[in-house]
Scaffold this active site. Structure first.
Site, mmCIF file in Angstrom:
data_model
loop_
_atom_site.group_PDB
_atom_site.id
_atom_site.type_symbol
_atom_site.label_atom_id
_atom_site.label_comp_id
_atom_site.label_asym_id
_atom_site.label_seq_id
_atom_site.Cartn_x
_atom_site.Cartn_y
_atom_site.Cartn_z
ATOM 1 C CG HIS A 25 28.201 44.525 34.325
ATOM 2 N ND1 HIS A 25 28.481 43.685 33.185
ATOM 3 C CD2 HIS A 25 29.035 45.812 34.336
ATOM 4 C CE1 HIS A 25 29.306 44.589 32.345
ATOM 5 N NE2 HIS A 25 29.588 45.406 33.071
ATOM 6 C CD GLU A 51 39.729 46.140 37.532
ATOM 7 O OE1 GLU A 51 38.764 46.840 37.064
ATOM 8 O OE2 GLU A 51 40.432 45.308 36.802
#
Length: 325
Positions: free
Chosen positions: A130, A60
């Protein structure tokens, strides 16, 4: 007009942006031929080639660093972080590079064409890795814009507005609504303005404020309140940074009450910033304390997800309490 879910609307927005401007490129983990884990970029690589829609390594920080470099050279990168929960390795790049690039040069160079897309929020039994809603972390960062749509129509118009925006934008998509939210969407190109709230329903007794997936929740609470004779003014904030202070202030000056709801935990959540600003400007007009209905101050619990979330019943109780104070 066509019936679309949010994923289809986002995909069409990306398609239109790429067709209109060859400088728009999409990349991230699995966004190429696979179309992304949610299929938001489906068919874009087939249509525009691997130079404009491509996969990245699982890094990321690298994705956003690469996006910063591309934007600095005049391209318009739309970088996807697969889940908002994974954005933290890129935090340094976003807050120290993306947000400050223009300011470090006195506007000699910038990364204003950058858009970071990421799905956020719970309600899908995704567990604590998540399901997070980290918008407040980035709202503390001058130089960014943060946008969160509530339905497919808004997602398309706001995403196209974000891509056209001369500032870097963090575009957070409520994953719980990706396929659950369906509405009519104009198939032509259109943009919605960033930084402007939208009054969805006028009312006189209490202002109810939310954004993203939480709008569906608070709308149910408002319907329950109306059965009790309570007139609610419902506002979708749409942009977290900058947020539309004038629209919220105008509403609270009329109603005298404010209930704010978001998915993120209470402590340090963006509702606290809103509450502080509104009491500063509306103190003498308030008929009750500003209420915050938010997630709990715990890591997101898989087994107790329903208890954790700020559901419509919790919001309804807050509305009634505000009116009966």
């Amino acid at each position: 007009m066509a019936e679309m879910n949010m994923l289809q609307a986002i995909n069409q927005a990306l398609d239109l942006a790429m067709a209109q401007d060859e400088n728009v490129v999409c990349f991230g983990e699995d966004v190429g031929h696979f179309g992304g884990v949610f299929r938001a970029t489906s068919q874009l690589q087939e249509k525009y080639g691997q130079d404009r829609c491509f996969n990245t390594p699982l890094t990321e920080q690298g994705i956003i660093g690469f996006a910063n470099g591309m934007a600095a050279l005049g391209l318009k990168p739309v970088a996807e972080i697969q889940f908002a929960d994974y954005i933290y390795p890129a935090f340094d790049q976003i807050v120290n590079e993306t947000a400050k690039y223009r300011y470090r040069s006195g506007n000699e160079f910038n990364v204003g064409g950058l858009v970071i897309r990421t799905p956020y929020g719970g309600g899908i039994a995704g567990g604590h890795y998540h399901s997070q809603s980290p918008e407040a972390y980035f709202a503390h960062t001058p130089g960014l814009k943060i946008v969160i749509p509530r339905n497919p129509d808004q997602a398309k118009g706001l995403l196209l507005g974000a891509i056209a925006c001369p500032d870097p934008v963090l575009f957070m998509e409520p994953k719980r609504l990706y396929r659950a939210s369906v509405c009519e969407v104009d198939e032509a190109y259109y943009e919605y303005p960033l930084g402007q709230a939208e009054v969805l329903q006028a009312g006189s007794d209490v202002t109810v404020l939310a954004w993203g997936a939480q709008l569906e929740v608070v709308a149910k609470a408002v319907a329950l309140a109306e059965q009790e004779g309570i007139s609610c003014e419902l506002i979708d904030l749409r942009s977290i940074l900058p947020w539309d202070q004038s629209a919220v202030i105008e509403s609270v000056l009329k109603t005298g009450r404010l209930v704010i709801s978001h998915e993120a935990p209470l402590t340090g959540g963006f509702a606290g910033e809103i509450a502080a600003t509104i009491q500063q400007h509306c103190f003498l007009y308030l008929e009750s304390p500003i209420a915050r209905v938010c997630g709990l101050d715990t890591p997101y619990p898989l087994a107790l997800e329903k208890e954790y979330m700020a559901d419509h019943l919790k919001v309804f109780v807050a509305i009634v309490d505000a009116c009966n104070f």
